[in-house]
Design a protein around this motif. Structure first.
Motif, PDB file in Angstrom:
ATOM      1  N   ASN A  74       0.779  -1.203  -0.149  1.00 15.65           N
ATOM      2  CA  ASN A  74       0.101   0.190   0.015  1.00 15.65           C
ATOM      3  C   ASN A  74       0.736   1.305   0.159  1.00 15.65           C
ATOM      4  N   GLU A  75       1.911   1.277   0.976  1.00 17.35           N
ATOM      5  CA  GLU A  75       2.824   2.373   0.827  1.00 17.35           C
ATOM      6  C   GLU A  75       3.785   2.585  -0.486  1.00 17.35           C
ATOM      7  N   ARG A  76       4.123   1.325  -1.138  1.00 20.82           N
ATOM      8  CA  ARG A  76       4.810   1.365  -2.270  1.00 20.82           C
ATOM      9  C   ARG A  76       3.967   1.941  -3.440  1.00 20.82           C
ATOM     10  N   LEU A  77       2.698   1.553  -3.461  1.00 17.62           N
ATOM     11  CA  LEU A  77       1.755   2.046  -4.608  1.00 17.62           C
ATOM     12  C   LEU A  77       1.603   3.515  -4.253  1.00 17.62           C
ATOM     13  N   THR A  78       1.407   3.955  -3.319  1.00 12.16           N
ATOM     14  CA  THR A  78       1.153   5.459  -3.018  1.00 12.16           C
ATOM     15  C   THR A  78       2.449   6.304  -3.377  1.00 12.16           C
ATOM     16  N   ILE A  79       3.489   5.708  -2.739  1.00 14.88           N
ATOM     17  CA  ILE A  79       4.759   6.468  -3.263  1.00 14.88           C
ATOM     18  C   ILE A  79       4.950   6.304  -4.904  1.00 14.88           C
ATOM     19  N   LEU A  80       4.564   5.361  -5.421  1.00 13.81           N
ATOM     20  CA  LEU A  80       4.621   5.156  -6.913  1.00 13.81           C
ATOM     21  C   LEU A  80       3.547   6.303  -7.678  1.00 13.81           C
ATOM     22  N   TYR A  81       2.464   6.504  -7.032  1.00 10.91           N
ATOM     23  CA  TYR A  81       1.409   7.401  -7.461  1.00 10.91           C
ATOM     24  C   TYR A  81       1.991   8.680  -7.591  1.00 10.91           C
ATOM     25  N   ALA A  82       2.412   8.903  -6.307  1.00  8.49           N
ATOM     26  CA  ALA A  82       2.869  10.333  -6.211  1.00  8.49           C
ATOM     27  C   ALA A  82       3.955  10.738  -7.226  1.00  8.49           C
ATOM     28  N   ARG A  83       4.994   9.863  -7.180  1.00  9.36           N
ATOM     29  CA  ARG A  83       6.142  10.298  -8.028  1.00  9.36           C
ATOM     30  C   ARG A  83       5.956  10.229  -9.596  1.00  9.36           C
ATOM     31  N   LEU A  84       5.062   9.284 -10.080  1.00 11.49           N
ATOM     32  CA  LEU A  84       4.672   9.390 -11.271  1.00 11.49           C
ATOM     33  C   LEU A  84       3.743  10.748 -11.667  1.00 11.49           C
ATOM     34  N   TYR A  85       2.884  11.094 -10.720  1.00 15.77           N
ATOM     35  CA  TYR A  85       2.144  12.217 -10.929  1.00 15.77           C
ATOM     36  C   TYR A  85       2.935  13.477 -10.964  1.00 15.77           C
ATOM     37  N   TRP A  86       3.837  13.729 -10.132  1.00 10.05           N
ATOM     38  CA  TRP A  86       4.502  14.723 -10.326  1.00 10.05           C
ATOM     39  C   TRP A  86       5.399  14.937 -11.314  1.00 10.05           C
ATOM     40  N   SER A  87       6.012  13.758 -11.839  1.00 11.90           N
ATOM     41  CA  SER A  87       6.834  13.781 -12.920  1.00 11.90           C
ATOM     42  C   SER A  87       6.029  13.919 -14.377  1.00 11.90           C
ATOM     43  N   THR A  88       4.968  13.359 -14.172  1.00  8.55           N
ATOM     44  CA  THR A  88       3.847  13.860 -15.444  1.00  8.55           C
ATOM     45  C   THR A  88       3.732  15.327 -15.584  1.00  8.55           C
ATOM     46  N   GLN A  89       3.333  15.693 -14.399  1.00 11.65           N
ATOM     47  CA  GLN A  89       3.088  17.364 -14.547  1.00 11.65           C
ATOM     48  C   GLN A  89       4.198  18.025 -14.896  1.00 11.65           C
ATOM     49  N   GLN A  90       5.252  17.931 -14.348  1.00 16.57           N
ATOM     50  CA  GLN A  90       6.452  18.561 -15.019  1.00 16.57           C
ATOM     51  C   GLN A  90       6.649  18.370 -16.518  1.00 16.57           C
ATOM     52  N   PHE A  91       6.572  17.204 -17.024  1.00 21.48           N
ATOM     53  CA  PHE A  91       6.938  16.974 -18.552  1.00 21.48           C
ATOM     54  C   PHE A  91       5.665  17.759 -19.487  1.00 21.48           C
ATOM     55  N   LEU A  92       4.403  17.809 -18.866  1.00 16.80           N
ATOM     56  CA  LEU A  92       3.262  18.093 -19.426  1.00 16.80           C
ATOM     57  C   LEU A  92       3.283  19.919 -19.465  1.00 16.80           C
ATOM     58  N   THR A  93       4.032  20.480 -18.509  1.00 16.38           N
ATOM     59  CA  THR A  93       4.153  21.884 -18.447  1.00 16.38           C
ATOM     60  C   THR A  93       5.545  22.168 -18.878  1.00 16.38           C
ATOM     61  N   ASN A  94       6.201  21.517 -19.739  1.00 14.59           N
ATOM     62  CA  ASN A  94       7.547  21.810 -20.450  1.00 14.59           C
ATOM     63  C   ASN A  94       8.543  22.078 -19.436  1.00 14.59           C
ATOM     64  N   ARG A  95       8.716  21.234 -18.415  1.00 12.42           N
ATOM     65  CA  ARG A  95       9.703  21.701 -17.489  1.00 12.42           C
ATOM     66  C   ARG A  95      10.534  20.427 -17.498  1.00 12.42           C
ATOM     67  N   PRO A  96      11.955  20.366 -17.043  1.00  6.46           N
ATOM     68  CA  PRO A  96      12.744  19.076 -16.973  1.00  6.46           C
ATOM     69  C   PRO A  96      12.156  18.253 -15.801  1.00  6.46           C
ATOM     70  N   VAL A  97      11.938  16.932 -16.220  1.00  3.93           N
ATOM     71  CA  VAL A  97      11.571  15.894 -15.337  1.00  3.93           C
ATOM     72  C   VAL A  97      12.762  15.578 -14.505  1.00  3.93           C
ATOM     73  N   THR A  98      12.681  15.693 -12.954  1.00  7.70           N
ATOM     74  CA  THR A  98      13.574  15.192 -12.053  1.00  7.70           C
ATOM     75  C   THR A  98      13.608  13.764 -11.697  1.00  7.70           C
ATOM     76  N   ASP A  99      12.715  13.286 -11.878  1.00 11.31           N
ATOM     77  CA  ASP A  99      12.817  11.720 -11.523  1.00 11.31           C
ATOM     78  C   ASP A  99      12.550  10.860 -12.765  1.00 11.31           C
ATOM     79  N   PRO A 100      13.604   9.833 -12.635  1.00 11.45           N
ATOM     80  CA  PRO A 100      13.705   8.934 -13.912  1.00 11.45           C
ATOM     81  C   PRO A 100      12.653   7.862 -13.790  1.00 11.45           C
ATOM     82  N   LEU A 101      11.891   7.805 -12.669  1.00  9.34           N
ATOM     83  CA  LEU A 101      10.898   6.706 -12.745  1.00  9.34           C
ATOM     84  C   LEU A 101       9.532   6.893 -14.069  1.00  9.34           C
ATOM     85  N   LEU A 102       9.402   8.054 -14.374  1.00 12.06           N
ATOM     86  CA  LEU A 102       8.394   8.291 -15.239  1.00 12.06           C
ATOM     87  C   LEU A 102       9.094   7.570 -16.767  1.00 12.06           C
ATOM     88  N   PHE A 103      10.261   7.689 -16.925  1.00 15.11           N
ATOM     89  CA  PHE A 103      11.020   6.880 -18.011  1.00 15.11           C
ATOM     90  C   PHE A 103      10.858   5.806 -18.116  1.00 15.11           C
TER      91      PHE A 103
END
Length: 769
Positions: A74-103
Motif C-alpha cells: 500500500n505504501e509502495r503504490l502510494t509513493i509510486l502514484y505520487a512520483r509518477l504524478y509529479w513527473s507527469t506534471q513536469q513533463f506536461l508543463t514543459n519543465r525538465p523531469v527530475t525523477d527517472p521513474l517516469l521514463f
C-alpha cells in the motif's frame, strides 16, 4: 519474440538510468502472454479485457519492486502514484523531469504492450506488423538520442533481418496450411531452402540499404526548405529533452555534433542553457582571447566547408597532442572544464597540448625530414562525457602584440601554402580584397582592414533566407544580402584573406562566454556557439580574428611605445568610406564576373563534375528500369502468358504454393484484352457515380443502370458500350481510340460530379454526396 527482445535489449543497453534491465524482461513476459491469449479460444473482446487486466497488474507490480524504502505494498503504490504524478506534471508543463521513474514506467509499458500485441496478432491473425513497426521506431529513436549506439547500427540491421525472416515464415505457414488442406505433396527441404534464401536476401537488402544511405548522404545536398524541418526537429528534441533530463549516460546531445562537413546554413535559435564552465589556472594574458575550438575546416565549396584531414590517432592521458615546440612565444595555461551536456567532441582554447583522459585526435602531421611535428585539430572521447564530469586540458595560448604580427612576414611553410590558400572564386574575392586593403602591404594590416570592413558594412542577423541555388552563398552574402551570422562573416574573411595570399582557416566551437571578475572562470552557454577565422603567421602560428559585428572586437597591445604613439595604417586612403567601396565593387563585379567565369572552369564547377558521377549511375539505373518496364509492357501486349506476373503465379501453383492476392490480381489483369481493361475503368466510373449495378450484370445492364440515374451520360456511355460489344461479342473490329476518348469524357464528368460541380442542365446538385 526475438525481434522485440532485440528492440527491448537495445533500450536496456543504453545505461541511461537504473532498472532498464527490466525492459527486456517485460517484453519477454508480454510476448508470452500474447502468444497464450492468441492460441486460446477467447473472443477478441474477452482477450482484450484479459490483456488489460494483466497490464494493470504487471506494470505497477514491476515498478513497485523498484521502491525499496517502503515495507507494505500500500505504501509502495502510494509513493509510486505520487512520483509518477509529479513527473507527469513536469513533463506536461514543459519543465525538465527530475525523477527517472517516469521514463522507466513509460518504457516498461511500451515494450510490454507491443510485445503482448505482437504475440496475440501473430498467433490469432498472422499479422504482427504494427507492433513490430513501433519496435523498429523505438530502435531509431534510441540511435538518435544515443549517438554511440546509433553509429553502430547493428540493432536496427538485426531487427530488419529478423523481421524479413518472420515475414517469410508466416508466408510459408500460410501456404503450408493450404497444402495440407489440398493434400499437396511438398518437398521436406522446402522450409529450409526458403529460410536460407530469405536470410540471404534479407542480409543483402540491409547491406544495400546501408550503402545506399551513405552514398546519398555523401552526394546530395540539403533541399530547399530543409532548415524549417531541421528547426522543427530541434524544437521537438528540445521538448523531449525534458523527459531525458534525469537520465545519465549519452541521452540527448544538445550541443552541436561536429563532423568533417559544415554547411553555412540559414541559422537557428539558440538557448541560454549552459554547455560547460571552465576554470583557468591563471588570469587571461593581455591580448589573448579564448575561443573554445571544437573543429577546423580548410576547404570551402559552394556553401560547405570540409576538413580534408583524415589522420586520426589514439592518445593516452597526458600524452602530447601537439608538439610543444611547434610555435614560439606561447603561454601554457591549464583549464579545468566541467561539462553540463553530453559531449563527444571536447573543447579547448588555442592549441591543446595535453588532456587528462584517453582520446582520439584528428591531427595535422607535418611532412618534415626530421621528427615530424603534429598539431591537433579536433578531439573526440568515447564513451561520451556525462553532465557533471570534468576534464583538464593544457593549451598553448598565443598573446602576440601588433608589432609581433607585423614582423612575422610572409615566409609560409609549403604545407601551409598547399592547404590554406585555396579560393573557389579568386577573381571576385581578390578584386574586393584589393579594394579593401588599398596600399597596405603588411599581412596583419591587410587582415585587420578586412576585419574592420566586415564589422562596419554588414548587419548581424541570427537567421537569413535560404541562399539562391545559382549563386555562391558567400558572394550572395557579400554583394547582395549584406547581413548574416558568424558562419558567413568568418567564411568571408577566410576567403578574402586567402585571395591576398595569406593562409587562413575556419574554426567552430564557442566564443569566450561569460567571464568572472578575475578572468579565470568562464560560463559558456549554447548561445555562445560561434565560428571565427584563424590566420597563420610564421613562427607564431594560428591567430584568431573577429569579423562578426555581434561579438566584441579583439584588442591586442601594440607592442612598442612608438607604435602606441602612431595611428594605425589606413586601408585604401583614397576611398575611406567602406560603404561607397562596396557599391563600387558591386558595379565592377556585375560587369566582369561573367567574363571571368568563361575563361577557366571555377573550382565549384570542378567539384560539381566530380560529384556528378553518382547521379549518372543513378540515371543509367533509372533508364534501365524504364527500358525493362517498356519491354515488359510490350510482352504483356503481345504474349500475356510470357509476362512476369503470369510466370510467377504459374511457378507458385506448380509447386503447390498459394499465390498472394496481389500477384493473382496482377496476372489476371495482364491476361485481359485492351477492351476488357477499358471496361474496368468504366466500372470504376460507375462506382464514383454510385451506380446501382449489381455483381453478375452484363455490360449492357451496367450501362442502363448508370444512364437511368444520370441520363446526361447516355451518349458517351452508349458509344462505349457499342465499341465494347463489337470487341467482345462480334467478329467486327472495334475502335479502341473511340472507346478511350469516350472514357475520357466519362472521367471528366465523374470528377466534376465527385467535386460537386454541376456540368449538365439535367444534372442534380451532387445529391448522392
Amino acid at each position: 519474440m526475438a525481434i522485440l527482445i532485440t528492440a527491448a535489449s537495445h533500450m536496456g543497453g543504453t545505461g541511461w538510468t537504473e532498472h532498464l534491465e527490466k525492459i527486456p524482461q517485460a517484453a519477454l513476459a508480454g510476448g508470452i502472454l500474447g502468444l497464450v491469449i492468441g492460441y486460446s479460444r477467447f473472443s477478441r473482446r474477452v482477450a482484450t479485457w484479459i490483456a488489460i487486466a494483466y497490464t494493470t497488474f504487471f506494470i505497477p507490480w514491476q515498478l513497485g519492486l523498484l521502491i525499496t524504502d517502503a515495507t507494505s505494498w500500500n505504501e509502495r503504490l502510494t509513493i509510486l502514484y505520487a512520483r509518477l504524478y509529479w513527473s507527469t506534471q513536469q513533463f506536461l508543463t514543459n519543465r525538465p523531469v527530475t525523477d527517472p521513474l517516469l521514463f522507466v514506467a513509460s518504457m516498461l509499458l511500451l515494450f510490454w504492450t507491443i510485445s503482448l500485441s505482437a504475440g496475440y496478432l501473430q498467433t490469432r491473425y498472422g499479422r504482427p506488423w504494427l507492433p513490430l513497426l513501433v519496435g523498429g521506431i523505438s530502435i531509431v529513436v534510441v540511435d538518435i538520442y544515443h549517438p554511440t549506439l546509433g553509429q553502430k547500427g547493428t540493432a536496427l540491421a538485426t531487427y530488419i533481418v529478423l523481421s524479413l525472416l518472420l515475414l517469410t515464415l508466416l508466408y510459408y505457414q500460410r501456404n503450408a496450411t493450404q497444402w495440407e488442406r489440398n493434400a499437396t505433396a511438398v518437398d521436406m527441404e522446402t522450409e529450409f531452402n526458403l529460410g536460407k534464401w530469405a536470410l540471404g536476401l534479407a542480409v543483402a537488402m540491409v547491406f544495400l540499404a546501408w550503402s545506399g544511405a551513405n552514398l546519398t548522404a555523401s552526394v546530395i545536398e540539403a533541399p530547399e526548405g530543409s532548415e524549417w524541418l531541421r528547426s522543427s526537429w530541434i524544437s521537438l528534441r528540445k521538448r523531449m529533452e525534458n523527459l531525458f533530463a534525469p537520465l545519465r549516460g549519452p541521452a540527448v546531445i544538445s550541443v552541436q555534433v561536429y563532423s568533417s562537413n559544415l554547411s553555412l546554413g540559414t541559422g537557428v535559435s539558440v538557448s541560454e542553457d549552459v554547455v560547460f564552465t571552465a576554470q583557468a589556472s591563471q588570469p587571461r594574458p593581455e591580448g589573448a582571447v579564448y575561443y573554445w575550438r571544437a573543429y577546423t575546416y580548410d576547404e570551402y565549396r559552394n556553401g560547405i566547408w570540409r576538413n580534408t584531414f583524415e589522420a586520426e590517432e589514439p592518445f593516452e592521458a597526458g600524452e602530447f597532442l601537439t608538439s610543444p615546440n611547434l610555435y614560439r612565444d606561447r603561454t601554457m595555461i591549464e583549464f579545468s572544464i566541467k561539462v553540463q551536456r553530453h559531449l563527444e567532441t571536447l573543447f579547448a582554447p588555442a592549441i591543446p597540448l595535453t588532456i587528462d583522459r584517453p582520446v582520439t585526435a584528428l591531427i595535422d602531421q607535418r611532412p618534415l625530414p626530421e621528427v615530424p611535428p603534429l598539431e591537433t585539430l579536433a578531439i573526440k572521447v568515447e564513451p561520451l562525457l556525462n553532465p557533471g564530469e570534468r576534464y583538464t586540458v593544457q593549451s598553448l595560448v598565443a598573446n602576440p602584440t601588433e608589432a609581433d604580427l607585423r614582423a612575422a612576414g610572409r615566409d609560409y611553410p609549403d604545407w601551409i601554402r598547399e592547404r590554406y590558400l585555396d579560393v573557389p572564386t579568386p577573381y571576385s574575392l581578390s578584386k574586393l580584397a584589393g579594394m579593401i586593403v588599398g596600399d597596405l602591404d603588411n599581412p596583419y594590416d591587410q587582415v585587420m582592414a578586412i576585419t574592420r570592413y566586415l564589422r562596419e558594412n554588414y548587419v548581424y542577423s541570427a537567421t537569413i533566407p535560404t541562399p539562391p541555388r545559382d549563386r555562391d552563398p558567400i558572394l550572395w552574402f557579400l554583394f547582395d544580402l549584406k547581413r548574416g551570422f558568424c558562419n558567413y562573416y568568418a567564411t568571408a574573411e577566410v576567403l578574402l584573406v586567402r585571395s591576398l595570399g595569406i593562409p587562413a582557416r575556419l574554426a567552430v566551437g564557442y566564443a569566450q562566454g561569460e567571464p568572472d571578475p578575475t578572468n579565470t572562470q568562464f560560463t559558456v552557454r549554447q548561445k555562445h556557439s560561434h565560428a571565427w577565422p584563424e590566420v597563420y603567421f610564421p613562427g607564431i602560428g594560428w591567430v584568431e580574428f573577429e569579423p562578426t559585428s555581434a561579438q566584441p572586437q579583439i584588442v591586442r597591445p601594440s607592442g612598442t611605445s612608438l607604435e602606441e604613439a602612431l595611428p594605425p595604417p589606413v586601408a585604401n586612403p583614397v576611398a575611406p568610406n567602406t560603404r561607397e567601396l562596396a557599391e563600387q565593387f558591386n558595379r565592377l563585379e556585375e560587369a566582369e564576373i561573367d567574363r571571368n567565369n568563361t575563361l577557366t572552369p571555377s573550382p565549384p564547377l570542378v567539384a560539381f563534375i566530380q560529384r556528378l558521377w553518382p547521379f549518372l549511375l543513378l540515371a543509367l539505373g533509372v533508364l534501365g528500369l524504364v527500358y525493362a518496364v517498356l519491354r515488359l509492357a510490350q510482352t504483356v501486349r503481345t504474349t500475356p502468358e510470357r509476362s512476369l506476373p503470369v510466370y510467377l503465379e504459374q511457378q507458385l501453383i506448380n509447386r503447390g504454393w498459394h499465390a498472394p492476392g496481389w500477384l493473382r490480381f496482377w496476372a489476371n489483369y495482364v491476361r485481359l484484352t485492351p477492351m476488357e481493361r477499358l471496361f474496368l475503368q468504366f466500372e470504376l466510373i460507375s462506382h464514383i457515380f454510385h451506380s446501382m449495378a449489381q455483381p453478375g450484370m452484363t455490360a449492357e445492364e451496367r450501362v442502363r443502370a448508370l444512364v437511368k440515374h444520370y441520363p446526361w451520360l447516355e451518349a458517351p456511355a452508349t458509344r462505349f458500350l457499342s465499341e465494347y460489344e463489337k470487341a467482345i461479342y462480334s467478329p467486327y473490329a472495334s475502335d479502341l481510340t473511340t472507346a478511350r476518348h469516350t472514357l475520357k469524357d466519362l472521367w471528366r464528368e465523374a470528377i466534376r460530379y465527385r467535386f460537386k460541380f454541376k456540368t449538365h442542365p439535367d444534372a442534380p446538385e451532387s445529391s448522392h454526396l
